[in-house]
Write an enzyme that holds these catalytic residues in place. Structure first.
Site, PDB file in Angstrom:
ATOM      1  N   SER A 181      30.391  37.376  14.769  1.00 29.68           N
ATOM      2  CA  SER A 181      30.504  36.468  13.623  1.00 29.68           C
ATOM      3  C   SER A 181      31.951  36.197  13.254  1.00 29.68           C
ATOM      4  CB  SER A 181      29.857  37.083  12.385  1.00 29.68           C
ATOM      5  OG  SER A 181      28.488  36.870  12.387  1.00 29.68           O
ATOM      6  N   ASP A 229      26.245  28.726   7.018  1.00 24.55           N
ATOM      7  CA  ASP A 229      26.293  30.163   6.747  1.00 24.55           C
ATOM      8  C   ASP A 229      25.747  30.460   5.354  1.00 24.55           C
ATOM      9  OD1 ASP A 229      27.481  32.977   6.650  1.00 24.55           O
ATOM     10  OD2 ASP A 229      28.277  32.278   8.555  1.00 24.55           O
ATOM     11  N   HIS A 236      29.501  36.749   3.716  1.00 28.74           N
ATOM     12  CA  HIS A 236      29.679  36.424   5.134  1.00 28.74           C
ATOM     13  C   HIS A 236      30.267  35.024   5.344  1.00 28.74           C
ATOM     14  CE1 HIS A 236      28.196  35.465   9.257  1.00 28.74           C
ATOM     15  NE2 HIS A 236      28.283  36.762   9.464  1.00 28.74           N
TER      16      HIS A 236
END
Ligand SMILES: *[C@@H]1O[C@H](CO)[C@@H](O)[C@H](O)[C@H]1NC(C)=O
Ligand SMILES: *[C@@H]1O[C@H](CO)[C@@H](O)[C@H](O)[C@H]1NC(C)=O
Ligand SMILES: *[C@@H]1O[C@H](CO)[C@@H](O)[C@H](O)[C@H]1NC(C)=O
Ligand SMILES: *[C@@H]1O[C@H](CO)[C@@H](O)[C@H](O)[C@H]1NC(C)=O
Ligand SMILES: *[C@@H]1O[C@H](CO)[C@@H](O)[C@H](O)[C@H]1NC(C)=O
Ligand SMILES: *[C@@H]1O[C@H](CO)[C@@H](O)[C@H](O)[C@H]1NC(C)=O
Length: 725
Positions: free
Chosen positions: A518, A141, A210
């Site tokens: 996600s 990520d 994220h």
């Protein structure tokens, strides 16, 4: 690039256009087909070794420009080459195909808002699996924010001896910033330009947020007293709070783009390092990560997002049969707001005048930069509803612009009637202004409180936190991508659903709500880690089977709904087997295991004796998809008893309408140490219909605790070239 075992060669050319080169097996000339099977084939992973040496004249140039060499996923390399070098290489007999290196988006929708995740109660699995102790979850990520309280290693076990990874130092990230929670951190920026790296830390540190959110959702430590403006107060913690994290930063920049070159290197390292589970909240429809194949063959359970392109059908991504593809759902927590209405001309006009506002009607279908007329909307509550366009306009397209315009027009609040109620991320810019979604039933009520001569007045109470059975949940999130897979309809996708709407987790030093598949993906990664801790001998296929076959299709007797237009009862293209039930997954009874050799067969189906169609159909997955039922079709499956030794299971079939299913044998006996039983499932049409997907299920039931259900999707076809006019 020793080229041990099998392989293909991967060349990346990010100078002008980026290419991805795959070696040709047996030096045959390249075929460039486009069908789904050819796509599988084209990216074939089991090809003869094509080392850089075999590139003869290009050898030197290629070697000099290598930026990553891949050893574990396959042997090959990524290199920076000019277009003409690429051309030369493309013409070599060893080269099977040349394609651009893709850039993959992260699946996220940012939020600062309401709804949250109720995941605070330790379940049986959590406790029995020692909170994931000893399991390593790899996250590919945007990196990680190591100072977050979620990554405290207080009370954690030492780093497992199987760990072979490293903590790579870099900008604002020292090699001693790894601990017993973040046990490894690597980053891949060699393929990026200065432009791509603007505002980025050249290290595993997470600029974007994220990766930190995802990592803390999968394996964050227990952090008390977290809330969002007082809402959803409680503990923040990951699904497997004692699992350890290996961070692979392959996504960069504020746009968080993830290039193949970095992702493949991350897979390669993760295989070498010894992770147990790999979580990838990456992908977009039409792209498939074939490198995941090697990770699964190495015993790693790989979990991917289904995508955020719902509710339209055929939007699911990451549809490879060896990975777990996760859809998003809501949870049983809501932040309802009471809206009180009054008739503006009636005598019961409220006394507390300050809190009552007139309504200004607007379609709100505005694009960025457009305005709401301030002389009409100022001091009022903007009520957005447009019956003509609401069904064709995704809330993604306009809601955040409408919020901004209402604020600029001096409105006191905004009420938006939409079908996309489950994603509050659009309200990021509301600040203190009340922003509310209502369903279409509320439209009538709000409108009927006024008439031609009067203006309805509304009063909005502050939002409250509401948790429990009154909140109908889970529902499949509006944005969650739906099946069938446009590329690989032979595999039923997504596999399961997990919480993904309005999830509160770590971002830098604080906690934020975010929504997306996600956010759903790391929930399943955490659960997979717990299952692995409890059952170290389970293969990735058994872990997936356990999750799919025990997933639920209802709650308190109410079916799971899928948000969208219209809202409907969810089917396997919304959630595969259903919404995950981690505790039930600890004891599935039977499992659909897969010999990794069978994945090779799928990948190489064109050189096998049987047709690709039958190889795909007979891959031992915990689901059956027949995208093209023209004649009676028999599918083979084998179940492995992972429950008590002596057991008898009976088949319980729910046929798709108009389709007959027979199961042979329909009773399976497991005794005297016999662990595996095979059976045939035959599909035929009782009523010939054309071209629609119909759903059913097959369950093996032992009359006690085990009900081992797999979803079925069948599309009967009478005539190939038929369009329903
Ligand atoms: C929890 O946080 C709030 C606000 O951040 C603070 O006022 C309160 O004292 C904290 N409570 C505990 C028990 O730490
Ligand atoms: C509002 O109140 C007026 C006066 O009492 C009444 O005539 C009118 O019908 C009411 N309108 C609605 C929509 O209830
Ligand atoms: C805004 O509304 C007012 C009052 O109806 C009107 O006079 C004015 O023309 C409108 N402005 C725009 C830009 O439409
Ligand atoms: C709601 O009421 C307003 C004002 O009376 C009207 O302009 C609008 O068309 C109504 N909308 C619907 C969907 O009934
Ligand atoms: C294909 O069939 C032939 C003849 O039955 C057999 O010898 C061969 O092993 C088969 N090949 C594969 C890949 O199954
Ligand atoms: C559907 O099945 C028929 C017969 O098995 C086959 O000829 C055809 O190619 C298939 N079509 C697709 C789209 O797979």
């Amino acid at each position: 690039m020793e080229g041990i075992g099998s392989s293909h060669i991967a060349l990346l050319l990010p100078l002008q256009t980026s290419y991805f080169v795959v070696a040709q097996p047996n030096n045959k000339a390249s075929k460039k087909g486009k069908s789904s099977m050819k796509i599988l084939k084209k990216q074939q992973l089991h090809t003869k070794i094509c080392s850089p040496e075999s590139l003869e004249g290009n050898k030197e140039a290629a070697l000099e420009s290598i930026i990553y060499s891949y050893k574990h996923a396959f042997s090959g390399f990524a290199a920076m080459l000019t277009e003409s070098q690429a051309q030369t290489i493309a013409e070599l007999p060893e080269v099977r195909s040349i394609k651009p290196s893709r850039v993959h988006p992260l699946h996220t929708t940012h939020s600062q808002d309401f709804l949250g995740l109720d995941y605070t109660k330790p379940t049986g699995l959590l406790h029995d699996a020692k909170y994931g102790d000893g399991i390593i979850i790899g996250i590919i990520d945007t990196g990680i924010w190591p100072e977050s309280a979620s990554f405290s290693d207080h009370g954690l076990s030492p780093i497992p001896s199987k760990w072979k990874g490293q903590c790579q130092a870099g900008e604002a990230f020292r090699s001693n910033q790894c601990n017993r929670k973040i046990i490894g951190a690597r980053w891949y920026d060699k393929h990026l330009s200065a432009e791509d790296l603007k505002g980025e830390y050249r290290s595993a540190r997470d600029t974007h947020g994220h990766g930190t959110h995802v990592a803390s959702t999968a394996a964050g430590a227990l952090v008390p007293n977290i809330s969002f403006h007082g809402l959803a107060a409680g503990y923040a913690r990951g699904v497997a709070p004692h699992a350890q994290l290996a961070v692979y930063k392959a996504c960069w920049g504020l746009g968080a783009s993830c290039h193949d070159a970095g992702i493949i290197k991350a897979f390669d390292d993760a295989i070498h390092d010894g992770v147990d589970v790999l979580s990838l909240s990456i992908g977009k429809s039409g792209d498939e990560f074939f490198s995941s194949f090697h990770a699964v063959k190495n015993g790693i359970t790989v979990i991917f997002v289904a995508g955020n392109e719902g509710p339209a059908p055929r939007t699911v991504t990451n549809a490879l049969p060896w990975v777990i593809t996760v859809a998003s759902a809501t949870i049983d927590r809501a932040f309802p707001t009471v809206i009180t209405l009054a008739n503006g001309s009636s005598s019961i006009v409220p006394k507390d005048n300050n809190n009552w506002y007139e309504i200004h009607h607007s379609s709100c279908l505005i694009r960025n930069g457009e305005k709401i007329n301030a002389s009409l909307a100022s001091g009022k509550i903007v009520f957005c509803y447009s019956p003509l366009s609401v069904s064709i306009t995704s809330p993604f397209g306009y809601v955040s612009h409408a919020v901004k315009a209402a604020k600029e027009a001096g409105a006191k609040g905004i009420i938006i009637a939409t079908y996309g109620l489950d994603i509050l991320d659009y309200f990021e810019k509301c600040g203190a202004m009340p922003c509310i979604f209502v369903d279409f039933d509320a439209v009538g009520q709000i409108n009927s409180s006024g008439d031609e001569n009067t203006t309805p007045l509304v009063k909005i109470a502050p939002a409250r936190t509401w948790v429990g059975g009154e909140v109908l949940a889970p529902k499949i999130s509006t944005f969650s991508s739906r099946g069938p897979s446009p590329l690989l309809p032979q595999f039923l996708k997504p596999d399961v659903a997990a919480p993904g709407s309005n999830i509160l987790a770590a971002v830098k030093d604080s906690y934020k709500f975010q929504s997306g598949t996600s956010m759903a993906c790391p929930h399943v990664s955490g659960v997979a880690a717990l299952l692995k801790a409890l059952h170290p001998d389970w293969s990735p296929a058994i872990i997936k089977s356990a999750l799919v076959t025990t997933a639920s299709n209802d709650r308190y007797g109410l079916p799971i709904l899928a948000n969208g237009l219209p809202q409907k009862i969810a089917d396997p293209f919304d959630y595969g087997g259903g919404f995950i039930d981690p505790n039930k997954a600890t004891d599935p009874g039977l499992a659909y295991d897969v010999d990794p050799k069978d994945y090779d067969l799928v990948v190489n189906c064109e050189s096998a004796n049987s047709s690709c169609e039958s190889i795909f159909q007979n891959l031992n997955l915990p689901s059956i998809a027949i995208p093209n039922l023209t004649m009676p079709t028999t599918v083979l499956r084998t179940v492995t008893n992972v429950g008590q030794d002596d057991a008898i299971y009976k088949a319980v079939v729910q046929c798709p309408p108009g389709v007959r299913i027979s199961v042979e044998p329909s009773v399976l006996q497991f005794k005297q140490g016999k662990k595996k039983q095979s059976f045939k499932v035959t599909f035929s049409m009782t009523h010939k219909v054309q071209g629609s997907y119909l759903f059913g299920s097959l369950a093996w039931c032992d009359g006690a605790a085990h009900y081992v259900r797999i979803p079925i999707a069948v599309r009967p076809v009478i005539s190939e070239n038929y369009a329903d006019l």
